[in-house]
Design an enzyme around this catalytic site. Structure first.
Site, PDB file in Angstrom:
ATOM      1  CE  LYS A  70      -0.342  -8.609   0.986  1.00 32.65           C
ATOM      2  NZ  LYS A  70       0.367  -7.386   0.534  1.00 32.65           N
ATOM      3  CB  SER A 139      -0.905  -4.673   2.694  1.00 34.87           C
ATOM      4  OG  SER A 139      -0.071  -5.030   1.595  1.00 34.87           O
ATOM      5  CB  SER A 163       2.695  -3.699   1.335  1.00 39.87           C
ATOM      6  OG  SER A 163       1.643  -2.786   1.500  1.00 39.87           O
TER       7      SER A 163
END
Lengths: 421, 421
Positions: A70, A139, A163
Site C-alpha cells: 500500500k 482505504s 480499511s
C-alpha cells in the site's frame, strides 16, 4: 473479468517442492498486472526492474511470493505518495519496517498499491475486480483488488476505521487486521496513532495466516482445526446492525450455521453499553490525532487536501485536548470490556461490511462494523467465500481476544473450509 | 563559560508586556549561537534565513520563543539526519507533528540540535556548557546543551531510556518527559515504538510547564503551589540505588528535606518486585523493536551504523517474538504496579542520573534510573538547582501517576523554588 486469486500457501508449497520457481511465478504475476491493471488500477507504481530481479533471486520463507505494498508504506526503491499530490515523486530514504520484513523474508514486492488520500475516505479510482463498476472498498483499495485479481499473492494494507476488513469483504479475499501493533507501523504514514493498524491480504485465510507467520516468525499458521467442537461463538448484536443489508444478514446466518454444524455452540452476545460508547468516540480519537499527525499538510497546504480528509482534519482541529482525553478514557473502558467478552466466548462472529461493494466509485463504503474493533485493538479476520445472489463477495469477520491472533486465523480457516465444502 | 539559560516564562511575559520584541529576542539568541556554538556544538544545522524571518513575524502563544529541534524530528525547511550518515542531507517533505505544533504556536525554530545516532548511546560530539570537557548526556545532547547555554529558550527531545531526564540533569536545566504519547511522535525517527517518548527542555520547571501548555493547549502550567502541605512524597528505593554517587545521594536527601520543610510527608517506597522485573525487560523490548524499526538500515547498511546502536540491533534481531511478548507482559504488569504505587503517594522523588555529567565525551552516561519510567510511561520532571561541591549540575526527578503531568510539573516547580530560596 476472470477473477482468480493466487493461493499463497499452494504457491509456497509448489516452490518448496520444486514444482515451479520464483522466476516463473513472478513473471506470471507481472504479466497479469500488465494484462489487467489498465482496467483495475490497483497499482500506482511498479517496482523498478532491478528490484524485481533482486526479488527473483531472493531467498527466505516468502521467496517467490508476489507482494503488493500500500502506498502509505515507505519504500526505498520507489516513491511513496500517500495518495496525495503533496507527496508526488517523494522517495523515502528507507523501507518501512513491514516492507523491510517482507524483503527479509524474500517476498517479491512488485509495486505500490493505490490508497485513498492519507488512507482516509476519498476514493482513489481503483475498481473492484468482481465488478468494475463498483468500489473495491478503501482505504487499502489497491491491495485488496490486486490480491483479488491474482496480480499478487499477498499485500499489506492498514486500517484506522475499516480499511482492511471492508475491502477484503468487497473483493472476496481474506483480510487480517492483527492485534494492535503486532505488525509494526514504523515508516507507514500516520493518520491516528492509537488506531492505525497494519494488516494483510491474501486469497484465503490459510494463505493470510501463512503470510503473517512467515513475515513475523510468529506461530500464526497452525494446523487446521478438525472441527469446532468445544468452541463458543458469539453472534455480536450491536446498534449498528440495523444498517446491515438483507443479503449480508443471510450470509452472517449461513456462516453461523456452518460453524454450528462443525460443532460450535452459538451464543447471542448483545453489545455492552461500554462498547457502543467506545464506537461513538472513534471519530473524536481519530480526528484529533489526524489533526496533529497531518498538521503540516493541514496548515500549509489546505487546498491540496481531498474533501473527506479535509473535513476530518477540520473537525479534529476543533476538538479540545480535554474532549480527546475523555474519548480516550471511553476507549480504554471499551478495551477492557472487549476483553471481558472473551471470558464467555472464544470468538465473535459478525459481518465484515454492511453488504456487498456499493455501486459506483464515488464512495469506498461504510466502516461502521469495523471501527469498534480497530479502537479496541482486537484481532479480526475477514473470511471470504459467501456471495450475494448476484455473485458479489460478502466477508464475515472473526474477532478474538487481544493477542489471540492465531485463534482468529484458525477459526477463520475452519469457517472458510466449511463454507467451501 | 558563562552559562545562563533563557527563562521562557519571563521572556513570554516581557514580550506580552511590550518590554521586548520577538525580533530582539530571536536576534540575541542567534548571536549567542554564533558566539558559543563553535565550542558547544549543540546545533548540527541552522534554520534558513527565510524561516527565521517568518518566525520573527509569527504570532501565537509562543511567538518570540527561540526553539531547538532534536535532529530526529522531521522539518520541512531543513535536513533531518538522525545523527546518521545514511540520512545525510535528507530533507523530509513535512514537519513532524511536534514541529508543526511549535510553528503553529509561533515558536522560532532556529535549528536542529545534535542527537546521538538514531537517539541511542553513541556520543555526537556536543559538549556540556557547564564544563566542556564533559558530556551533556544523550541522546538529546544538543537540545539540553542549547537550552543550558541560553541559545534557545526551549527545545524538544526524546527519551527511549533516559534521553531527556539525564541530559537535563547533566546540563542543569528542566527536562519534562510527559505521559506516554501526550506529545505526538509522528515524524520522529522511531527507535522503539512502545518506549519512544517526545519531551521538552527549558531553563526551569515553570518554563517547561508553560512551554508544554502553550504547545498543546493543555492545562499544564498551573498556579504555583504555595506549599507542599498534604502531599505525600515517596522516596523511591530501588536495586539500582547502589550505583548512585555520593554527591547525588546528598542532593536527593536535600531535595527531600526541602519538600518536607514545605509541608510534605516523606514516605519510604521500596521498589516492588514487578517494577524491578519491568526494568530488567526494558532492553529486550527496546532492542526487539529497534531491530524492526531500523531493519532497513541494519540489513542494508550495517557498516554505516555506530557501534553501540549496532550492538543493540544485533541483540534485538536475535530476540524471538515469544521472548518479546513475554517481556511486554512483564512491562504491562509493571505499568499496573506503577499505577498502584500512586494510591499511597502523590509523587515519587528520585535522582535524574547517577551523578554529575561524567568526564570526557566518550559516553553519554547511564540511563539506569530513568528507563523504568520510560517503560511504564509515567510523567517525569527533572528539577534543576542542585550541584556538586565543584558546581556541576544535579537533577532530581518527580514522577507522578500516568496522566498526572500537571501535578508532576507543579510539584517540580515548588521543589525548584524551595531549592532556590
Amino acid at each position: 473479468m476472470n477473477v482468480q486469486p493466487l493461493g499463497l500457501a499452494r504457491l509456497v508449497a509448489d516452490i518448496e517442492a520444486g514444482l515451479t520457481t520464483p522466476a516463473r511465478i513472478i513473471g506470471a504475476a507481472e504479466e497479469r498486472i500488465d494484462a489487467l491493471d489498465g482496467e483495475i488500477a490497483a497499482f500506482v507504481r511498479r517496482a523498478p526492474a532491478e528490484s524485481v530481479a533482486a526479488a527473483i533471486a531472493a531467498t527466505g520463507p516468502l521467496a517467490g511470493v508476489p507482494f503488493g505494498v500500500k502506498d502509505i508504506f515507505d519504500t526505498a526503491d520507489m516513491a511513496t505518495e500517500h495518495g496525495s499530490p503533496l507527496y508526488a515523486r517523494h522517495r523515502p530514504v528507507a523501507d518501512a519496517a513491514l516492507v523491510a520484513m517482507a524483503r527479509k523474508a524474500g517476498a517479491a514486492i512488485l509495486g505500490k498499491t493505490a490508497t485513498t488520500q492519507f488512507a482516509s475516505l476519498d476514493p482513489c479510482g481503483t475498481r473492484n475486480p468482481h465488478d468494475i463498476s463498483r468500489t473495491p472498498g478503501g482505504s487499502s483499495s489497491g491491495s485488496a483488488a490486486a490480491v483479488a485479481a491474482g496480480m499478487v499473492a499477498g499485500a499489506c494494507g492498514s486500517q484506522t476505521g475499516g480499511s482492511v476488513l471492508r475491502p477484503a469483504s468487497y473483493c472476496g479475499v481474506a483480510g487480517y487486521k492483527p492485534s494492535f501493533r503486532l505488525l509494526p507501523t514504523v515508516g507507514m504514514k500516520t493518520f491516528a496513532w492509537s488506531l492505525d493498524t497494519a494488516g494483510l491480504f491474501a486469497a484465503g485465510v490459510a494463505d493470510v495466516a501463512l503470510l503473517a507467520a512467515r513475515l513475523t516468525g510468529r506461530d500464526l499458521a497452525r494446523a487446521p482445526l478438525a472441527d469446532a467442537a468445544g468452541l463458543r461463538i458469539g453472534l455480536y448484536r450491536s446498534s449498528v446492525d440495523a444498517l446491515i443489508e438483507p443479503e449480508m444478514q443471510a450470509a452472517w446466518h449461513r456462516a453461523a450455521r456452518a460453524l454450528e454444524a462443525a460443532g460450535a455452540t452459538l451464543v447471542e452476545v448483545a453489545e455492552p453499553a461500554a462498547l457502543s460508547a467506545a464506537r461513538d468516540v472513534h471519530g473524536a480519537v481519530q480526528n484529533f490525532e489526524a489533526a496533529h499527525a497531518l498538521m503540516w499538510e493541514h496548515r500549509t497546504h489546505r487546498a491540496a487536501i481531498a474533501p473527506r480528509v479535509l473535513a476530518q482534519l477540520d473537525e479534529g482541529a476543533a476538538i479540545s485536548p480535554a474532549d480527546y482525553d475523555a474519548a480516550r478514557r471511553t476507549a480504554r473502558i471499551g478495551r477492557r470490556t472487549a476483553t471481558s467478552l472473551f471470558e464467555t466466548v472464544d470468538a465473535l462472529l459478525l459481518p465484515s461490511a454492511l453488504g456487498a461493494a456499493p455501486e459506483g466509485l464515488g464512495s469506498t463504503g461504510d466502516p461502521a462494523l469495523n471501527k469498534l474493533w480497530t479502537l479496541t485493538g482486537n484481532p479480526c479476520v475477514s473470511v471470504p467465500g459467501l456471495t450475494t445472489t448476484a455473485g458479489l463477495p460478502l466477508g464475515i469477520s472473526i474477532v478474538t481476544r487481544f493477542g489471540r491472533d492465531a485463534e482468529a486465523l484458525a477459526i477463520g480457516a475452519l469457517l472458510e473450509a466449511r463454507l467451501r465444502a
